[in-house]
Structure formats: C-alpha cells, structure tokens
Write a protein that holds these residues in place. Structure first.
Motif, PDB file in Angstrom:
ATOM      1  N   SER A  55       0.835  -1.208   0.000  1.00 25.02           N
ATOM      2  CA  SER A  55       0.000   0.000   0.000  1.00 25.02           C
ATOM      3  C   SER A  55       0.870   1.257   0.000  1.00 25.02           C
ATOM      4  CB  SER A  55      -0.940   0.004   1.200  1.00 25.02           C
ATOM      5  OG  SER A  55      -0.200  -0.070   2.406  1.00 25.02           O
ATOM      6  N   GLN A  56       2.003   1.226   0.719  1.00 31.95           N
ATOM      7  CA  GLN A  56       2.909   2.378   0.743  1.00 31.95           C
ATOM      8  C   GLN A  56       3.617   2.555  -0.599  1.00 31.95           C
ATOM      9  OE1 GLN A  56       4.926   0.644   4.149  1.00 31.95           O
ATOM     10  NE2 GLN A  56       4.479   2.493   5.351  1.00 31.95           N
ATOM     11  N   LEU A  57       3.979   1.443  -1.236  1.00 35.55           N
ATOM     12  CA  LEU A  57       4.599   1.522  -2.553  1.00 35.55           C
ATOM     13  C   LEU A  57       3.632   2.149  -3.552  1.00 35.55           C
ATOM     14  CD1 LEU A  57       6.954   0.797  -4.526  1.00 35.55           C
ATOM     15  CD2 LEU A  57       5.740  -1.346  -4.937  1.00 35.55           C
ATOM     16  N   PHE A  58       2.385   1.747  -3.484  1.00 32.69           N
ATOM     17  CA  PHE A  58       1.385   2.312  -4.387  1.00 32.69           C
ATOM     18  C   PHE A  58       1.241   3.817  -4.145  1.00 32.69           C
ATOM     19  CE2 PHE A  58       0.638  -1.870  -5.681  1.00 32.69           C
ATOM     20  CZ  PHE A  58      -0.246  -1.879  -6.747  1.00 32.69           C
ATOM     21  N   ASP A  59       1.250   4.238  -2.889  1.00 35.78           N
ATOM     22  CA  ASP A  59       1.189   5.672  -2.576  1.00 35.78           C
ATOM     23  C   ASP A  59       2.356   6.414  -3.221  1.00 35.78           C
ATOM     24  OD1 ASP A  59      -1.116   5.286  -1.084  1.00 35.78           O
ATOM     25  OD2 ASP A  59      -0.068   5.312   0.859  1.00 35.78           O
ATOM     26  N   ALA A  68      -7.512  -5.106  -0.934  1.00 35.64           N
ATOM     27  CA  ALA A  68      -7.251  -5.248   0.503  1.00 35.64           C
ATOM     28  C   ALA A  68      -6.405  -6.494   0.792  1.00 35.64           C
ATOM     29  CB  ALA A  68      -8.566  -5.307   1.272  1.00 35.64           C
ATOM     30  N   ASP A  69      -6.520  -7.521  -0.071  1.00 30.03           N
ATOM     31  CA  ASP A  69      -5.759  -8.752   0.139  1.00 30.03           C
ATOM     32  C   ASP A  69      -4.250  -8.538  -0.007  1.00 30.03           C
ATOM     33  OD1 ASP A  69      -6.365  -8.314  -2.676  1.00 30.03           O
ATOM     34  OD2 ASP A  69      -5.596 -10.326  -3.084  1.00 30.03           O
ATOM     35  N   GLY A 126      -8.368  -2.917  -8.717  1.00 26.32           N
ATOM     36  CA  GLY A 126      -8.990  -4.100  -8.136  1.00 26.32           C
ATOM     37  C   GLY A 126      -8.779  -5.364  -8.948  1.00 26.32           C
ATOM     38  N   GLY A 127      -8.028  -5.276 -10.057  1.00 28.07           N
ATOM     39  CA  GLY A 127      -7.791  -6.444 -10.903  1.00 28.07           C
ATOM     40  C   GLY A 127      -6.354  -6.908 -10.809  1.00 28.07           C
ATOM     41  N   GLY A 128      -5.812  -7.279 -11.958  1.00 25.69           N
ATOM     42  CA  GLY A 128      -4.438  -7.753 -12.017  1.00 25.69           C
ATOM     43  C   GLY A 128      -4.323  -9.200 -11.583  1.00 25.69           C
ATOM     44  N   PRO A 129      -3.102  -9.690 -11.505  1.00 24.14           N
ATOM     45  CA  PRO A 129      -2.888 -11.084 -11.120  1.00 24.14           C
ATOM     46  C   PRO A 129      -3.393 -11.358  -9.707  1.00 24.14           C
ATOM     47  CG  PRO A 129      -0.856 -10.060 -11.918  1.00 24.14           C
ATOM     48  CD  PRO A 129      -1.851  -8.980 -11.768  1.00 24.14           C
ATOM     49  N   ARG A 130      -3.859 -12.571  -9.483  1.00 27.30           N
ATOM     50  CA  ARG A 130      -4.375 -12.946  -8.157  1.00 27.30           C
ATOM     51  C   ARG A 130      -3.231 -13.014  -7.147  1.00 27.30           C
ATOM     52  NH1 ARG A 130      -4.906 -17.687  -5.482  1.00 27.30           N
ATOM     53  NH2 ARG A 130      -4.130 -18.858  -7.257  1.00 27.30           N
ATOM     54  N   VAL A 132       0.696 -12.113  -6.322  1.00 33.85           N
ATOM     55  CA  VAL A 132       1.816 -11.279  -6.743  1.00 33.85           C
ATOM     56  C   VAL A 132       2.894 -11.287  -5.667  1.00 33.85           C
ATOM     57  CG1 VAL A 132       0.421  -9.747  -8.183  1.00 33.85           C
ATOM     58  CG2 VAL A 132       0.838  -9.144  -5.803  1.00 33.85           C
ATOM     59  N   PHE A 133       4.113 -11.112  -6.125  1.00 35.39           N
ATOM     60  CA  PHE A 133       5.272 -10.984  -5.257  1.00 35.39           C
ATOM     61  C   PHE A 133       6.054  -9.798  -5.812  1.00 35.39           C
ATOM     62  CE2 PHE A 133       9.756 -11.793  -4.506  1.00 35.39           C
ATOM     63  CZ  PHE A 133       9.767 -12.009  -3.132  1.00 35.39           C
TER      64      PHE A 133
END
Length: 195
Positions: A55-59, A68-69, A126-130, A132-133
C-alpha cells in the motif's frame, strides 16, 4: 564441460544460500531464478522483506491500491541491482500466449515477471494477477558467474515450488527450500573444505 553436453539451465529454480555465505543480502537467502542462460542469470530474492508495504509503494507511485488482500504484503529486497525499480512476479494470466502488460518476461512453469507500471495500475483498479510478489531490485550474474559460485559451494539449487513464493510465511522460506532437497540447514557445515 564436454563439448556435447548442453549448458545447465536453472530457470524456474531456487538458489539456496549455503550456511557459509555471510553476505548481508544473500546470507540465508532463497533466490528464484527468472532467467538463466549462457549470457548469465537474473533472479529475485524471495525471503528478505523490506519495511515497505505494498500500500505504501502504491502511494509512492501515485496509485491507490484497491486490493485489501495485498495492502499489508511486504515489498521485498529482490537484489542489489536497480533497487529503485519494481519487479512484479505473478502467475501467467490465461490467454492465447499474449502478454497483458507492456514489459513482461515469461518464465517456464507458469509465472511471469512484469516491470511496467500497467500491472500496478490493474491492481490499483482491483484487478491484475491474483497472486503477486513484488520486489525492489533484482540479483544478476554474468555469463558463467553463477556456475562458478555454485562450483565454489556458495549455492544449492532445486526446482522451484511456487507455493514457497506465494503461500509460505517469509520466516519459513529458507528452511522449506532446504527441505525440498531433503536437507536442514544444521546438516551443512558453513566451512568449505578442499581435499
């Protein structure tokens, strides 16, 4: 190496650091090899989390993570090269072999590594790969360098089990990778001997 033998290809394998490898980043590390050829190797360290959450990287890239997952998932130290750049390891998405993202490397075994921002944008919506790493940085070796390090007993190798990347708790990844070889780290001496 005999002239008629093919070079070893360790793509889709784990490199497991031998106990004697005391480097700060690579000590007790497990590296997933995304690519290995006569030109060299590229991999991501899968068990060295940073203090940064997804979440911080996205910010930091001006996106809001709608998944949220993934929000509390750590971003990992993938290696010492290009540490300011993000690398997203994810399952290959269904399709006719076409890549959904602008800059994606296909990895045999059903994974892909994407370096373009469009995968983050898909996750932000809300999409993208289920699964992720995500890492900042990667590890690389020049032609013959990895083979030399393996010959010097710096690394063990084993075919990758993707559950270890996506499902295994971080603190257990090194021991579980060793277990893929039927080993436990206490069985191996940190000292290298030569006869």
């Amino acid at each position: 190496m005999p002239a008629d033998s093919a070079p070893t290809n360790l793509t889709n394998h784990f490199l497991i650091a031998m106990p004697g490898l005391s480097d700060e980043l690579f000590g007790r590390s497990v590296v997933f090899l995304c690519e290995h050829s006569e030109r060299g190797a590229l991999g991501l360290v899968i068990n060295k989390p940073s203090d940064l959450m997804l979440s911080q990287l996205f910010d930091k890239v001006d996106l809001s993570l709608a998944r949220a997952d993934l929000a509390r998932q750590p971003v990992f130290h993938g290696g010492p090269v290009q540490t300011e750049r993000g690398f997203v390891l994810h399952e290959a998405l269904p399709g006719e072999g076409e890549k959904l993202y602008a800059s994606t490397m296909s990895i045999p075994g059903g994974l892909e590594m994407t370096t373009s921002k469009d995968v983050l944008e898909a996750m932000a919506q809300g999409g993208g790969p289920r699964q992720v790493f995500v890492t900042l940085g990667y590890a690389s070796w020049g032609g013959g360098q990895l083979e030399s390090e393996i010959g010097e007993n710096s690394w063990l190798t084993v075919e990758a089990d993707h559950r270890l990347i996506f499902e295994t708790p971080v603190a257990e990844r090194y021991d579980r990778a060793m277990a893929l070889l039927g080993l436990q780290s206490w069985m191996l001496s940190p000292d290298v001997g030569h006869a």
